[in-house]
Scaffold this motif. Structure first.
Motif, PDB file in Angstrom:
ATOM      1  N   ALA A 115      49.155  76.016 102.405  1.00 16.58           N
ATOM      2  CA  ALA A 115      50.520  76.396 102.515  1.00 16.58           C
ATOM      3  C   ALA A 115      51.078  75.108 103.240  1.00 16.58           C
ATOM      4  CB  ALA A 115      50.800  77.473 103.264  1.00 16.58           C
ATOM      5  N   LEU A 116      50.331  74.581 104.282  1.00 15.55           N
ATOM      6  CA  LEU A 116      50.855  73.429 105.098  1.00 15.55           C
ATOM      7  C   LEU A 116      50.882  72.285 104.068  1.00 15.55           C
ATOM      8  CD1 LEU A 116      51.764  72.155 107.651  1.00 15.55           C
ATOM      9  CD2 LEU A 116      49.255  71.838 108.361  1.00 15.55           C
ATOM     10  N   ARG A 117      49.928  71.954 103.394  1.00  8.98           N
ATOM     11  CA  ARG A 117      50.041  70.826 102.637  1.00  8.98           C
ATOM     12  C   ARG A 117      51.082  70.781 101.574  1.00  8.98           C
ATOM     13  NH1 ARG A 117      46.592  66.649 100.608  1.00  8.98           N
ATOM     14  NH2 ARG A 117      44.842  67.435 101.778  1.00  8.98           N
ATOM     15  N   GLU A 118      51.241  71.885 100.818  1.00 11.92           N
ATOM     16  CA  GLU A 118      52.431  71.892  99.866  1.00 11.92           C
ATOM     17  C   GLU A 118      53.669  71.875 100.752  1.00 11.92           C
ATOM     18  OE1 GLU A 118      52.276  75.344  97.370  1.00 11.92           O
ATOM     19  OE2 GLU A 118      50.132  74.995  96.685  1.00 11.92           O
ATOM     20  N   THR A 119      54.021  72.422 101.793  1.00 10.81           N
ATOM     21  CA  THR A 119      55.139  72.165 102.407  1.00 10.81           C
ATOM     22  C   THR A 119      55.169  70.828 103.098  1.00 10.81           C
ATOM     23  OG1 THR A 119      55.055  74.608 103.236  1.00 10.81           O
ATOM     24  CG2 THR A 119      56.555  73.226 104.481  1.00 10.81           C
ATOM     25  N   THR A 120      54.421  70.364 103.544  1.00 11.52           N
ATOM     26  CA  THR A 120      54.498  68.861 104.078  1.00 11.52           C
ATOM     27  C   THR A 120      54.689  67.764 102.895  1.00 11.52           C
ATOM     28  OG1 THR A 120      52.746  69.347 105.608  1.00 11.52           O
ATOM     29  CG2 THR A 120      53.302  66.912 105.255  1.00 11.52           C
ATOM     30  N   GLY A 136      53.657  75.188  92.924  1.00  8.70           N
ATOM     31  CA  GLY A 136      52.555  75.517  93.863  1.00  8.70           C
ATOM     32  C   GLY A 136      52.542  76.861  94.235  1.00  8.70           C
ATOM     33  N   ARG A 137      51.253  76.935  94.861  1.00  8.15           N
ATOM     34  CA  ARG A 137      51.026  78.461  95.220  1.00  8.15           C
ATOM     35  C   ARG A 137      52.010  78.967  96.282  1.00  8.15           C
ATOM     36  NH1 ARG A 137      45.063  80.469  97.721  1.00  8.15           N
ATOM     37  NH2 ARG A 137      45.526  82.835  97.509  1.00  8.15           N
ATOM     38  N   TYR A 138      52.615  78.087  97.179  1.00  7.08           N
ATOM     39  CA  TYR A 138      53.383  78.391  98.247  1.00  7.08           C
ATOM     40  C   TYR A 138      54.683  77.901  98.378  1.00  7.08           C
ATOM     41  CZ  TYR A 138      48.999  80.016 100.358  1.00  7.08           C
ATOM     42  OH  TYR A 138      47.938  80.805 100.426  1.00  7.08           O
ATOM     43  N   VAL A 139      54.954  76.608  97.474  1.00  5.09           N
ATOM     44  CA  VAL A 139      56.256  75.950  97.280  1.00  5.09           C
ATOM     45  C   VAL A 139      56.403  75.773  95.832  1.00  5.09           C
ATOM     46  CG1 VAL A 139      57.480  73.924  97.743  1.00  5.09           C
ATOM     47  CG2 VAL A 139      55.882  74.515  99.604  1.00  5.09           C
ATOM     48  N   ALA A 140      57.767  76.336  95.219  1.00  7.68           N
ATOM     49  CA  ALA A 140      57.929  76.387  94.083  1.00  7.68           C
ATOM     50  C   ALA A 140      59.505  75.846  94.006  1.00  7.68           C
ATOM     51  CB  ALA A 140      58.159  77.562  93.354  1.00  7.68           C
ATOM     52  N   ALA A 167      42.795  65.838 109.169  1.00  8.14           N
ATOM     53  CA  ALA A 167      42.623  64.883 107.818  1.00  8.14           C
ATOM     54  C   ALA A 167      43.967  64.858 107.371  1.00  8.14           C
ATOM     55  CB  ALA A 167      41.624  65.191 107.275  1.00  8.14           C
ATOM     56  N   LEU A 168      44.335  66.084 106.926  1.00 13.36           N
ATOM     57  CA  LEU A 168      45.799  66.598 106.255  1.00 13.36           C
ATOM     58  C   LEU A 168      46.892  65.703 107.036  1.00 13.36           C
ATOM     59  CD1 LEU A 168      47.514  67.671 104.055  1.00 13.36           C
ATOM     60  CD2 LEU A 168      47.763  69.658 105.584  1.00 13.36           C
ATOM     61  N   ALA A 169      47.001  65.552 108.378  1.00  6.98           N
ATOM     62  CA  ALA A 169      48.062  64.846 108.977  1.00  6.98           C
ATOM     63  C   ALA A 169      47.957  63.239 108.688  1.00  6.98           C
ATOM     64  CB  ALA A 169      47.932  65.223 110.485  1.00  6.98           C
ATOM     65  N   GLY A 170      46.768  62.866 108.358  1.00 11.17           N
ATOM     66  CA  GLY A 170      46.449  61.364 108.236  1.00 11.17           C
ATOM     67  C   GLY A 170      46.904  61.120 106.743  1.00 11.17           C
TER      68      GLY A 170
END
Length: 326
Positions: A115-120, A136-140, A167-170
């Motif tokens: 969810a955080l990756r798709e939103t970011t 996506g699963r959380y963002v369409a 790691a996602l933040a980077g």
């Protein structure tokens, strides 16, 4: 002083007092003011808007907006509005949100990281003025583009703890926000992990590292009282959990001592307290040590916001003096 020094506008500050406190923080010499969005206090974007409109130069950071409680397009709209009205003065933050609060409002995702990756990804692209199409699963989003993307795109940092989230933040964001406590070893480890993840990313980012640190100083607080306030904040954090990442890089004997403190078998030793908080004459050296470890901004957090606005304002002045800002 290398790096920036900011201060937290605590969640306990009532909406009617936000402007007064924000002006006091700017007048004291802080370069940044960070607001929070905790359940169920005040809204992050609206609090940031009041702080921005009440000041002239400070950067206002939002740390953090839970990714799962807003549609990504509307999150981008809110951030773009702030950044358009106050160019160069907004630092946006996203995160998972506290799991128990997200469950309480019916927003706990099956995959927090997903969810955080798709939103970011979506928010960054929208802020950059792109048209976004994603299913996506959380963002369409179906051909969504902001009508008023900001000319100065605000940095978007992630307020996270775990190694995969760092790691996602980077990889996908512009930086990382570390919640308190932030011992120097934790800051150094986070800087290394953030840079490693960013190096392998195809998306350029600023790699900003922002740290929150409990801090207290000033003659208006007796040494014993000050230390007990800080001890209480550390004990609360240890007992409520979620501090594993914060202390993982400390020496083994220190971690063992903190386990004893958490279980009530030992009292918190002074030298260990100094690893976790900034107090008295140690405020300026502590800030410098975090900057040297890789922090771009050290945000001071008063541990006494529940004592009222006048107490908080006194802490603002005292911390500015202790930090060498005045």
């Amino acid at each position: 002083m290398s790096g920036s020094v900011g201060i937290m506008l605590p969640r306990e500050v009532a909406p009617a007092d936000v402007a007064r406190v924000a002006r006091a923080c700017e007048a004291a010499g802080f370069g940044e003011i960070w607001v929070v969005e905790d359940c169920f206090f005040t809204g992050g974007p609206t609090t940031a808007a009041i702080a921005l409109a009440s000041t002239e130069r400070v950067v206002v950071g939002i740390g953090i907006l839970p990714a799962v409680v807003r549609n990504a397009a509307f999150t981008a709209m809110e951030l773009a509005t702030l950044a358009g009205a106050f160019p160069g003065r907004v630092h946006a933050g996203l995160g998972h949100g506290v799991a128990s609060w997200m469950a309480q409002v019916g927003a706990a995702p099956a995959s927090w990281l997903g969810a955080l990756r798709e939103t970011t990804d979506a928010v960054r692209e929208l802020l950059a003025g792109c048209e976004v199409r994603t299913e996506g699963r959380y963002v369409a989003l179906d051909a969504v583009r902001l009508d008023h993307p900001p000319e100065v795109v605000p940095p978007l940092s992630l307020g996270v703890r775990g190694p995969r989230s760092v790691a996602l933040a980077g990889e996908a964001a512009d930086g990382l926000v570390l919640a308190e406590p932030t011992p120097v070893a934790y800051v150094a480890s986070a800087r290394r992990r953030l840079d490693e993840a960013a190096t392998g990313s195809t998306r350029p980012g600023a790699r900003l590292l922002t740290t929150y640190s409990w801090a207290l100083a000033g003659a208006h607080v007796g040494d014993g009282d000050r230390d007990e306030v800080l001890r209480g904040r550390v004990l609360d954090a240890l007992r409520h959990g979620g501090t594993e990442a914060h202390v993982a890089d400390l020496p083994g004997d220190v971690r063992a001592h903190l386990d004893d403190v958490r279980s009530g078998r030992a009292a918190l030793a002074d030298d260990v307290l100094d690893l976790l908080v900034l107090r008295g004459d140690g405020v300026a050296p502590g800030i410098a040590a975090q900057h040297a470890a890789g922090a771009d901004t050290v945000v001071l957090v008063s541990p006494r916001p529940a004592d009222g606005v006048d107490t908080l304002l006194a802490d603002v002045v005292a911390l500015a003096e202790a930090a060498g800002l005045q």
